[in-house]
Design an enzyme around this catalytic site. Structure first.
Site, PDB file in Angstrom:
ATOM      1  N   GLU A 156      -6.306 -10.218  -2.147  1.00 59.59           N
ATOM      2  CA  GLU A 156      -7.142 -10.069  -0.938  1.00 59.59           C
ATOM      3  C   GLU A 156      -8.619  -9.922  -1.298  1.00 59.59           C
ATOM      4  O   GLU A 156      -9.349  -9.126  -0.697  1.00 59.59           O
ATOM      5  CB  GLU A 156      -6.685  -8.845  -0.117  1.00 59.59           C
ATOM      6  CG  GLU A 156      -5.216  -8.871   0.249  1.00 59.59           C
ATOM      7  CD  GLU A 156      -4.768  -7.713   1.156  1.00 59.59           C
ATOM      8  OE1 GLU A 156      -5.627  -7.011   1.710  1.00 59.59           O
ATOM      9  OE2 GLU A 156      -3.542  -7.521   1.277  1.00 59.59           O
ATOM     10  N   GLU A 166       0.804  -1.228   0.000  1.00 60.44           N
ATOM     11  CA  GLU A 166       0.000   0.000   0.000  1.00 60.44           C
ATOM     12  C   GLU A 166       0.840   1.283   0.000  1.00 60.44           C
ATOM     13  O   GLU A 166       0.622   2.164   0.836  1.00 60.44           O
ATOM     14  CB  GLU A 166      -0.978  -0.037   1.182  1.00 60.44           C
ATOM     15  CG  GLU A 166      -1.838  -1.289   1.130  1.00 60.44           C
ATOM     16  CD  GLU A 166      -2.775  -1.456   2.333  1.00 60.44           C
ATOM     17  OE1 GLU A 166      -2.717  -0.639   3.259  1.00 60.44           O
ATOM     18  OE2 GLU A 166      -3.561  -2.407   2.325  1.00 60.44           O
TER      19      GLU A 166
HETATM   20  O1  9MR Z   1      -7.445  -8.187   8.112  1.00 65.12           O
HETATM   21  C1  9MR Z   1      -6.334  -7.633   8.772  1.00 65.12           C
HETATM   22  C2  9MR Z   1      -6.722  -7.225  10.173  1.00 65.12           C
HETATM   23  O2  9MR Z   1      -7.123  -8.356  10.931  1.00 65.12           O
HETATM   24  C3  9MR Z   1      -5.548  -6.515  10.835  1.00 65.12           C
HETATM   25  O3  9MR Z   1      -5.959  -6.026  12.095  1.00 65.12           O
HETATM   26  C4  9MR Z   1      -5.067  -5.369   9.969  1.00 65.12           C
HETATM   27  C5  9MR Z   1      -3.813  -4.714  10.559  1.00 65.12           C
HETATM   28  O4  9MR Z   1      -2.755  -5.625  10.629  1.00 65.12           O
HETATM   29  O5  9MR Z   1      -4.755  -5.817   8.657  1.00 65.12           O
HETATM   30  C6  9MR Z   1      -5.842  -6.423   8.006  1.00 65.12           C
HETATM   31  O6  9MR Z   1      -5.426  -6.850   6.732  1.00 65.12           O
HETATM   32  C7  9MR Z   1      -5.126  -5.837   5.793  1.00 65.12           C
HETATM   33  C8  9MR Z   1      -3.960  -6.324   4.963  1.00 65.12           C
HETATM   34  O7  9MR Z   1      -2.879  -6.642   5.808  1.00 65.12           O
HETATM   35  C9  9MR Z   1      -3.551  -5.276   3.942  1.00 65.12           C
HETATM   36  N1  9MR Z   1      -4.688  -4.885   3.116  1.00 65.12           N
HETATM   37  C10 9MR Z   1      -5.895  -4.493   3.830  1.00 65.12           C
HETATM   38  C11 9MR Z   1      -6.283  -5.590   4.813  1.00 65.12           C
HETATM   39  C12 9MR Z   1      -7.588  -5.210   5.534  1.00 65.12           C
HETATM   40  O8  9MR Z   1      -7.389  -4.063   6.319  1.00 65.12           O
END
Ligand code: 9MR
Length: 358
Positions: free
Chosen positions: A267, A151
């Site tokens: 994702e 990101e």
């Molecule tokens: O789904 C993930 C959530 O459980 C975590 O708290 C968060 C922070 O680590 O990250 C979420 O996953 C993200 C992913 O790592 C990157 N793209 C967006 C995802 C959803 O926020």
């Protein structure tokens, strides 16, 4: 191979039992075209929920840790690495015969507080390359891919190439991407090196700017020899979004492939918080939306495979981030909370069946 007539099959009870086994999983649909299907696995599924773990084995060829490979998990204190959570993902995958993606080496979220306090223009390069050397080195040869940078875009922040204003950009400038990709290539040359990004999906102005920024960034990285190999389209979709333009999406994937890069859907999930409560109506809209998106993306031979962000509606980050006004859980994933296949499952299987893997 011996061929059996239909009559012989019907007369053979043992073979009938095999024929009646559950329909093949999404990985089989993907593999028929040289691709993979997988999903993210969270700690709840890893440490409990044996039925969900079994369904992940049935449907997936690859998994990715939802949080276990992030910096906050792997280096909670300076000098202290903790691979226990990530190694639980590895052990489950090894036992189930699944490949694993690493997610993620550099991000502006899920960082330990000590890191943000320590990060300065003087310390930045050592912190970044030291961490990647240790972590990518620890998993060397065991991961299919690394999301090296996650990101990095936010054109609204202003700097060159639409880069997001993060602690890494402030400390090191755009070369933080170069350092990260080179460090990963040195430490684990066999893992596919991915730049992973969201909100690239719709024909709306702010997402058009993100697509243009990504293409410009990739071209600049490649021009200066940065070893990026693939783009991860996260694919966090919204069933209420009308501006899904297959021509725009298809051209975008072709433009990435035209740079010589591979593409992964990393994702996939579909928000339904803008839709009425009715399950059947929501499921149908979610499935149709994902199918339209996948049918624009998957025809490109550069696309290696698809992962969803979780497999079952039992748990999705969307319920925390975008809760429905009626309090009902969202239904964004290919299995419902009872672990039965939803219309989204059929949409993904159908789109994979039509795909042409590279
Ligand atoms: O789904 C993930 C959530 O459980 C975590 O708290 C968060 C922070 O680590 O990250 C979420 O996953 C993200 C992913 O790592 C990157 N793209 C967006 C995802 C959803 O926020």
């Amino acid at each position: 191979m011996m061929m059996l007539s239909r009559r012989a099959l019907l007369a053979a009870p043992a073979l009938l039992a095999i024929a009646a086994a559950p329909a093949e999983g999404l990985q089989a649909h993907a593999a028929a075209h040289g691709r993979f299907f997988g999903s993210a696995i969270g700690d709840a599924a890893l440490n409990g929920e044996p039925r969900l773990r079994q369904r992940i084995r049935d449907e997936c060829g690859i998994i990715v840790g939802e949080s276990q490979f992030k910096w906050a998990a792997l280096q909670p204190q300076p000098g202290v690495f903790d691979f226990a959570g990530a190694e639980r993902v590895m052990a489950y995958a090894a036992a189930a015969g699944l490949a694993v993606r690493g997610h993620t080496l550099v991000w502006h979220e899920a960082n330990p507080p000590w890191l943000l306090a320590a990060l300065t223009p003087r310390s930045g390069e050592r912190l970044l390359t030291g961490y990647i050397g240790t972590v990518a080195g620890h998993f060397r040869g065991r991961l299919a891919h690394w999301d090296v940078v996650n990101e990095p875009l936010h054109p609204e922040d202003g700097p060159a190439f639409g880069l997001r204003d993060t602690p890494w950009l402030r400390a090191l400038g755009p070369r933080y991407l170069d350092l990260a990709f080179h460090a990963c290539a040195d430490a684990d040359p066999g893992a596919l090196r991915v730049i992973n990004e969201f909100a690239l999906d719709y024909a709306i102005d702010w997402q058009a700017r993100r697509r243009a920024a990504l293409l410009e960034l990739l071209a600049a990285l490649l021009a200066r020899g940065v070893p990026v190999q693939a783009v991860g389209l996260q694919g966090h979709l919204d069933a209420s979004q009308r501006a899904l333009d297959q021509t725009v999406l298809s051209r975008f994937v072709a433009d990435i492939a035209g740079l010589g890069l591979k593409v992964l859907v990393t994702e996939l999930d579909v928000r339904d918080d803008g839709l009425p409560a009715d399950f059947a109506l929501r499921d149908a809209a979610v499935a149709a939306h994902a199918r339209a998106w996948l049918e624009a993306v998957l025809p490109h031979p550069a696309v290696l495979g698809v992962l969803t962000w979780g497999l079952s509606d039992r748990r999705s980050w969307l319920n925390e981030r975008f809760p429905r006004a009626d309090g009902l859980p969202q239904r964004p994933l290919p299995l419902d909370p009872a672990l039965n296949r939803t219309p989204l499952w059929a949409a993904i299987a159908g789109a994979l069946d039509g795909g042409r893997g590279g």
